[in-house]
Design a protein around this motif. Sequence first.
Motif, short mmCIF file in Angstrom:
data_model
loop_
_atom_site.label_atom_id
_atom_site.label_comp_id
_atom_site.label_asym_id
_atom_site.label_seq_id
_atom_site.Cartn_x
_atom_site.Cartn_y
_atom_site.Cartn_z
N GLY A 1 0.81 -1.22 0.00
CA GLY A 1 0.00 0.00 0.00
C GLY A 1 0.84 1.26 0.00
N GLY A 2 2.08 1.15 0.37
CA GLY A 2 2.96 2.31 0.44
C GLY A 2 2.64 3.19 1.64
N ARG A 3 3.29 4.33 1.67
CA ARG A 3 3.01 5.29 2.74
C ARG A 3 1.60 5.84 2.58
N PRO A 4 0.97 6.14 3.71
CA PRO A 4 -0.37 6.74 3.60
C PRO A 4 -0.26 8.11 2.92
N GLY A 5 -1.14 8.37 1.99
CA GLY A 5 -1.08 9.62 1.23
C GLY A 5 -1.49 10.83 2.04
N ASN A 6 -2.17 10.62 3.16
CA ASN A 6 -2.65 11.75 3.94
C ASN A 6 -1.66 12.19 5.01
N LEU A 7 -0.45 11.68 4.97
CA LEU A 7 0.54 12.03 5.99
C LEU A 7 0.87 13.53 5.95
N ALA A 8 1.05 14.09 4.78
CA ALA A 8 1.35 15.51 4.66
C ALA A 8 0.19 16.35 5.17
N LYS A 9 -1.05 15.91 4.87
CA LYS A 9 -2.23 16.64 5.35
C LYS A 9 -2.31 16.61 6.87
N LEU A 10 -2.02 15.44 7.44
CA LEU A 10 -2.06 15.29 8.89
C LEU A 10 -1.01 16.20 9.55
N ARG A 11 0.19 16.22 8.99
CA ARG A 11 1.23 17.10 9.55
C ARG A 11 0.83 18.57 9.44
N ALA A 12 0.23 18.94 8.34
CA ALA A 12 -0.22 20.32 8.17
C ALA A 12 -1.27 20.69 9.21
#
Length: 147
Positions: A29-40
């Motif tokens: 599945g790879g890294r979750p795509g929402n990681l950048a959104k969560l950090r923001a």
Amino acid sequence: MSKPENTSKQATGRRKNGTFAKGQTGNPGGRPGNLAKLRAKLTAGSDEVASVVLDAAKAGDMQACRLILERIVPALKPIAEPVAFALDDTDLPSTARSIMRAIANGTLPSDQGKALLDAVLGMARVVEVAELEQQLIELRGLVEADR
């Protein structure tokens, strides 16, 4: 009765020995795509969180106080004052004995004495290696002279 085949390894791209086949990954599945959104989101709300924790600390919440102090004020490290004592440095055993004597007399704190004894031990190892290297050179010279 035949042994059932392990389909879970095949489904994950693993070989029979358990390693991944070339080009396969253990995280399809790879890294979750929402990681950048969560950090923001966390960054955007950090000022509010900090003010809530600060208000709680001002109100007497000791956990909030501890959290703030642990993050802002660094832990104090012990600083040893220099100590003068008689050091016999004629050879390594004499040096170690003078350090032990200073610890026993109370002139040198035990933690500083241990650090110094560890340094003497390190020096003994260096001397030992140097002596072994010299002996090896001499032995090689004797062997080559006999040829």
